[in-house]
Design a protein around this motif. Structure first.
Motif, PDB file in Angstrom:
ATOM      1  N   GLU A 133      18.010  32.152  37.866  1.00 44.78           N
ATOM      2  CA  GLU A 133      18.030  30.739  37.504  1.00 44.78           C
ATOM      3  C   GLU A 133      18.671  29.908  38.619  1.00 44.78           C
ATOM      4  OE1 GLU A 133      20.245  30.926  33.858  1.00 44.78           O
ATOM      5  OE2 GLU A 133      18.424  31.008  32.653  1.00 44.78           O
TER       6      GLU A 133
ATOM      7  N   SER B 157      20.552  26.014  39.428  1.00 43.71           N
ATOM      8  CA  SER B 157      21.226  24.879  38.794  1.00 43.71           C
ATOM      9  C   SER B 157      21.627  23.881  39.871  1.00 43.71           C
ATOM     10  CB  SER B 157      22.469  25.343  38.024  1.00 43.71           C
ATOM     11  OG  SER B 157      23.224  24.228  37.582  1.00 43.71           O
TER      12      SER B 157
ATOM     13  N   SER C  41      17.170  36.791  34.126  1.00 45.85           N
ATOM     14  CA  SER C  41      16.274  36.678  35.272  1.00 45.85           C
ATOM     15  C   SER C  41      14.839  36.954  34.829  1.00 45.85           C
ATOM     16  CB  SER C  41      16.672  37.652  36.380  1.00 45.85           C
ATOM     17  OG  SER C  41      16.511  39.000  35.962  1.00 45.85           O
TER      18      SER C  41
END
Length: 357
Positions: free
Chosen positions: A286, A288, A305
């Motif tokens: 991920e 961010s 994942s």
């Protein structure tokens, strides 16, 4: 990768539509190409970090110059291209693209790429390439990015640090029956904070090799490539500067925060046909934007994942006069990729027409 596709549920079909074409002025040391086509810059077979063939074709102007003397050889490449941003231009939405029955289309804000690259042939068996890539949009093209030899590092500083700059290099080294390749790029590099604990030095790299394993004949070719991408690469604080085209990553196909292993064995039956056996293992983590720009540590592949393991066998035949055909069989094992099934098989047949010279 296709720039346009449509799902027709009436008879369970997919429609693909993508055009390519252009014009070129060519000679042995200088080229000018203007057209819409796929690009692939770098030494890797599977995918490259700067621009890869897994991205749909895009309109571009490409300049190429070869400089050679008795001791050295250089190749210079410049690209200016137009990308589809998928970022809606709300200022035009309600005024120009609404018809009499109040049906509205969604125009996109313009996004562009400028890239220049210098390849140095150090020896007959060693090549090193350096490049700068800048992604920008939402305004007219700055004159600075139209200058092929101006450093983009300095240009984007002088323009107010609005754009997304990526700097990288790659190499190819030939050693007897082996070809060794590598690539590295820096995203948001701050040289004054390179060794600080809290820095914005976001990297990606690739290593690989290919070799002919049997001395007596050259029918077998083995390839291996490894890619690792930092959790914070291939994005930007400003959405317009994402290095994407039609939502496909412009560089390596996974986007940032990924690890990929690819192994391939090619058996050349003859000059016209071959078998290709492949193994792929991919992990995608991920990303961010909030965490990375607030200097919050993002552990590599920690947490949920997306995973994929693929086994494939491909047979290609070029024996027909104007046609090539390819048969492909693949086995997938996936996690969190959104497919209807996590384990499935794929079979495809392709017939390619070659226009004779």
């Amino acid at each position: 990768a296709y720039s346009y596709y449509r799902v027709d549920t009436t008879f369970n079909a997919l429609e693909f539509d993508e055009g390519s074409g252009g014009v070129a002025i060519l000679n042995p040391t200088f080229k000018v190409i203007f057209g819409k086509f796929k690009s692939n810059l770098g030494p890797f077979f599977r995918d490259n970090l700067s621009i890869s063939s897994s991205t749909p074709s895009f309109q571009q102007l490409r300049l190429y110059k070869k400089i050679k003397n008795n001791k050295s050889e250089m190749h210079f490449t410049y690209i200016l291209g137009s990308l589809y941003s998928s970022v809606t231009d709300s200022s035009l939405l309600n005024s120009l693209y609404t018809d009499d029955i109040n049906e509205t289309r969604k125009p996109n804000i313009s996004r562009y790429i400028a890239l220049h690259r210098l390849d140095l042939i150090i020896k007959s068996n060693l090549r090193i390439g350096f490049y700068e890539k800048i992604i920008f949009g939402g305004r007219s093209i700055p004159m600075e990015y139209l200058n092929p030899i101006l450093p983009f590092w300095s240009a984007q500083h002088s323009l107010g640090d609005l754009d997304n700059l990526i700097i990288g290099f790659d190499f190819t080294y030939l050693l007897k029956r082996m070809r060794i390749i590598g690539a590295f790029f820096m995203d948001e590099w701050d040289p004054y904070k390179t060794f600080n604990k809290n820095n914005r030095n976001w990297f990606g790299y690739q290593l690989g090799f290919s070799f002919l394993p049997f001395v007596k004949h050259d029918k077998f070719l083995f390839k291996f490539e490894y890619t690792r991408l930092d959790p914070r690469v291939y994005n930007h604080r400003f959405l317009i500067n994402y290095p994407e085209h039609h939502n496909y990553n412009l560089g390596f196909w996974t986007g940032g925060h990924a690890e990929d292993i690819w192994v391939s064995l090619i058996y050349n039956i003859n000059d016209k046909s071959y078998f290709n056996f492949n193994f792929e293992k991919t992990h995608i983590g991920e990303q961010s934007i909030s965490d990375q720009y607030n200097n919050i540590n993002i552990e590599f592949l920690n947490g949920e994942s997306k995973d994929r393991i693929v086994y494939s066998v491909i047979y290609k035949n070029n024996k027909l006069e104007y046609f090539d055909y390819q048969i492909s069989m693949k086995s997938y094992k996936t996690v969190n990729l959104g497919y209807n099934k996590d384990i499935f098989f794929e079979t495809s047949f392709s017939l390619l027409y070659n226009i004779p010279n």
